[in-house]
Design a protein around this motif. Sequence first.
Motif, short mmCIF file in Angstrom:
data_model
loop_
_atom_site.label_atom_id
_atom_site.label_comp_id
_atom_site.label_asym_id
_atom_site.label_seq_id
_atom_site.Cartn_x
_atom_site.Cartn_y
_atom_site.Cartn_z
N GLY A 166 0.81 -1.20 0.00
CA GLY A 166 0.00 0.00 0.00
C GLY A 166 0.85 1.26 0.00
O GLY A 166 2.07 1.20 -0.17
N LEU A 167 0.18 2.38 0.18
CA LEU A 167 0.85 3.68 0.22
C LEU A 167 0.35 4.50 1.40
O LEU A 167 -0.84 4.49 1.71
CB LEU A 167 0.59 4.47 -1.07
N MET A 168 1.27 5.22 2.03
CA MET A 168 0.89 6.26 2.96
C MET A 168 0.91 7.58 2.20
O MET A 168 1.89 7.89 1.52
CB MET A 168 1.84 6.32 4.16
N VAL A 169 -0.18 8.33 2.30
CA VAL A 169 -0.31 9.57 1.54
C VAL A 169 -0.68 10.72 2.47
O VAL A 169 -1.12 10.52 3.61
CB VAL A 169 -1.36 9.44 0.43
N GLU B 145 -3.38 13.44 2.47
CA GLU B 145 -4.65 13.77 1.82
C GLU B 145 -5.38 14.82 2.63
O GLU B 145 -5.67 14.61 3.81
CB GLU B 145 -5.49 12.50 1.68
N GLU B 146 -5.65 15.96 2.02
CA GLU B 146 -6.31 17.08 2.70
C GLU B 146 -5.59 17.43 4.00
O GLU B 146 -6.20 17.68 5.03
CB GLU B 146 -7.79 16.74 2.96
N GLY B 147 -4.26 17.41 3.93
CA GLY B 147 -3.43 17.84 5.05
C GLY B 147 -3.20 16.79 6.11
O GLY B 147 -2.50 17.06 7.10
N LYS B 148 -3.74 15.59 5.93
CA LYS B 148 -3.60 14.55 6.94
C LYS B 148 -2.98 13.30 6.34
O LYS B 148 -3.25 12.96 5.18
CB LYS B 148 -4.96 14.21 7.55
N ALA B 149 -2.18 12.61 7.14
CA ALA B 149 -1.59 11.35 6.70
C ALA B 149 -2.64 10.25 6.74
O ALA B 149 -3.42 10.14 7.69
CB ALA B 149 -0.41 10.97 7.58
N LYS B 150 -2.67 9.45 5.69
CA LYS B 150 -3.63 8.36 5.60
C LYS B 150 -2.97 7.20 4.88
O LYS B 150 -2.19 7.40 3.95
CB LYS B 150 -4.90 8.81 4.87
N THR B 151 -3.29 5.99 5.28
CA THR B 151 -2.72 4.79 4.67
C THR B 151 -3.78 4.05 3.87
O THR B 151 -4.89 3.80 4.37
CB THR B 151 -2.13 3.86 5.74
N TYR B 152 -3.45 3.72 2.64
CA TYR B 152 -4.30 2.89 1.79
C TYR B 152 -3.58 1.58 1.53
O TYR B 152 -2.43 1.56 1.12
CB TYR B 152 -4.59 3.59 0.46
N ARG B 153 -4.27 0.47 1.77
CA ARG B 153 -3.69 -0.85 1.58
C ARG B 153 -4.12 -1.43 0.24
O ARG B 153 -5.22 -1.13 -0.27
CB ARG B 153 -4.12 -1.78 2.72
N SER B 154 -3.27 -2.27 -0.32
CA SER B 154 -3.60 -2.88 -1.61
C SER B 154 -2.87 -4.20 -1.77
O SER B 154 -1.86 -4.46 -1.11
CB SER B 154 -3.22 -1.94 -2.76
N LEU B 155 -3.37 -4.99 -2.70
CA LEU B 155 -2.75 -6.28 -3.02
C LEU B 155 -1.61 -6.11 -4.02
O LEU B 155 -0.69 -6.92 -4.05
CB LEU B 155 -3.81 -7.25 -3.57
N THR B 156 -1.67 -5.07 -4.84
CA THR B 156 -0.61 -4.77 -5.81
C THR B 156 -0.46 -3.26 -5.92
O THR B 156 -1.40 -2.51 -5.62
CB THR B 156 -0.93 -5.34 -7.21
N VAL B 157 0.70 -2.81 -6.38
CA VAL B 157 0.97 -1.39 -6.60
C VAL B 157 1.66 -1.23 -7.95
O VAL B 157 2.56 -2.01 -8.30
CB VAL B 157 1.86 -0.79 -5.49
#
Length: 649
Positions: free
Chosen positions: A195-198, A200-212
Amino acid sequence: MLSYFATHSNQTKARPALRLLAGLLVCMLLLSGCGIQESIQRIFRDEPAVTTPAPAGPDEMQPAEPAVVEPAKAPIIDGVEGYDVIVAGGEPEGIAAALSAARNGMKTLLVEESSALGGLMTLGMLNFLDMNHDSSGTLLTQGIFQEFYNDMGNAFDVEEAKEWFWRKTQAEANLTVLLNTKIIKPVMQEHTISGLMVQEEGKAKTYRSLTVIDATVDADVAVAAGVPYTIGGEDYGEAGLRQGVTLVFELAGVNWNKVIKYLKNDGNGDSGADTAAAWGYGDIALNYQPSDAMMRLRGPNIARQANGNVLINALVIFGVDGLNPLSRAAGILRGRQEIPHIVEFMRENFKGFENARFVDAAPRLYVRETRHIQGEYRLTITDVLENRDQWDRIAHGSYPVDVQPTGPNNYGNVIGAPEIYSIPFRCIVPQVVDQLLVVSRSASYDSLPHGSARVIPIGMAVGEAAGVACVWAVRHEQTFREMTQLKDTAIPWIQNRLKAQGAYLTAYDPPRFAVMDHWAYPGVRTMRELGLTEGGYSNDYRLEKEITKWALQNKLNKVLRLVRERAGQIPERTVEVSEQVTVGEMFQKAAFGITGKSMAPAEARAYLENNGILSQVILEYCQDLNAVPNYGQLLSVLGAVYDSLMKTN
């Protein structure tokens, strides 16, 4: 019309209406009585029904219509909802990857740092594309790129391109787009990206994924994850050498009819123009004297905008580190300071530009080269210029190997012009890190072949293939690295899937250029890999032309340097050559470079023969020690020296 700018939610939501459409599709299939069981199974597996389009000739190429796909269910990853695929970067390659994955039933997230999609084509204002056709005129980069090409052409309005990319992504139920979202870092589980940590709108957020899929221009995600890479010309012995960057700028007041009339009648076969684009003025541009010595004006590529203005791709800027944000910003500033002088020069010297005036410059530089990741396979210049096919082909290219100038003292060159070559799947599978693909110009291509493979249409074809590859990886729970070994299952499935959705992929017998049958070709091949010879658009290596002292001196010293750097057994020494170089002296200098000993011509020849450096073929063509050597002899001897020493050491 939908805006391409970020909305309040900054996300695209799946539309309930698409579920109704999917239901209607099931009813139609049931009524048709054709392929009912298979179609129902596909829908319940979230797998789109795919039909094979009829073959199309070069004059009637139409991409396959995207299938209507039921919204995919979010995979649960470590207890939270995630995505099947995350695509990093809203460049054209990333858009193609995201569309391809979403259309194949993958729940997909596309993350872009800026406020618009399209990257180099929109924010870089590069609106005149480098096309790839084979000798029969067939477009090699069909599929999603062709959708863009059919709607927009190869010269297009930048704002319309932004809208096109936005509409296409919004039409996919399985695709969520985040704009104004900065990637902070990859999420790693040992050597697997998850996944990626991004931000978004000024806040850190983590999105998980099976592939990148990393579609960032510099492979930023891959590098942060630990993928090895080279920079610029490092792989052929020119560390720190990078192609110049370009600042595209916009002009108003250009008389297009006058431009067309001039460029169609200037007597230069390399000039031309139509209603949308023009190219030429090259000889005139060489007369421009920049106020910044680290710049050059080359013959411009010119493309019109909907408002009648034109975009100019002509200003080459040296000394910019494409990986350094401050250096890029300084490059833009330097370019903007130079542009008024260029516009004045154009007014005085370019027909049709008499009333031209500056409007604006691109907010982003056109950076041609930075990193080259190390993948499961590295595309070579020999692959490209021997028109090689690959068993795991995922795209084809044919654009000339165009290496732009790297400094004010050189003009760049065209290493050669392929007829067709294949990009292997292994080139987008990076070493070290699993469940990651890299599809930008920073994929696993050597620096020289990157001069062809870096162009956007090829990148979009590669991106489309990456999206399809994720389908297999997710549904079969296999890594991309494992897939590179599956010659009978995964790779044929990817290839067939791509063809079913409109891509052009074909196995072929590589066309053979005449130079490949020349006695000196083994030396040509070796020296070309080292960046020490080029054939231009006609693949003519001037093998019968007599050399100068500088050709021998410069090429021999680089060969010796590379052997020393790569094998470490030759002491540092510089070879100097006399003005009236002969075949005998060529042998002398080669032997001296290896041994440090001065020898007579015949003795040097015997040394090179007895030590297995020169083949009998080379010796047969180099019998007259008093003759001036030609390039065939030079490339053969120096290529043999390099190959022999590297093999020995």
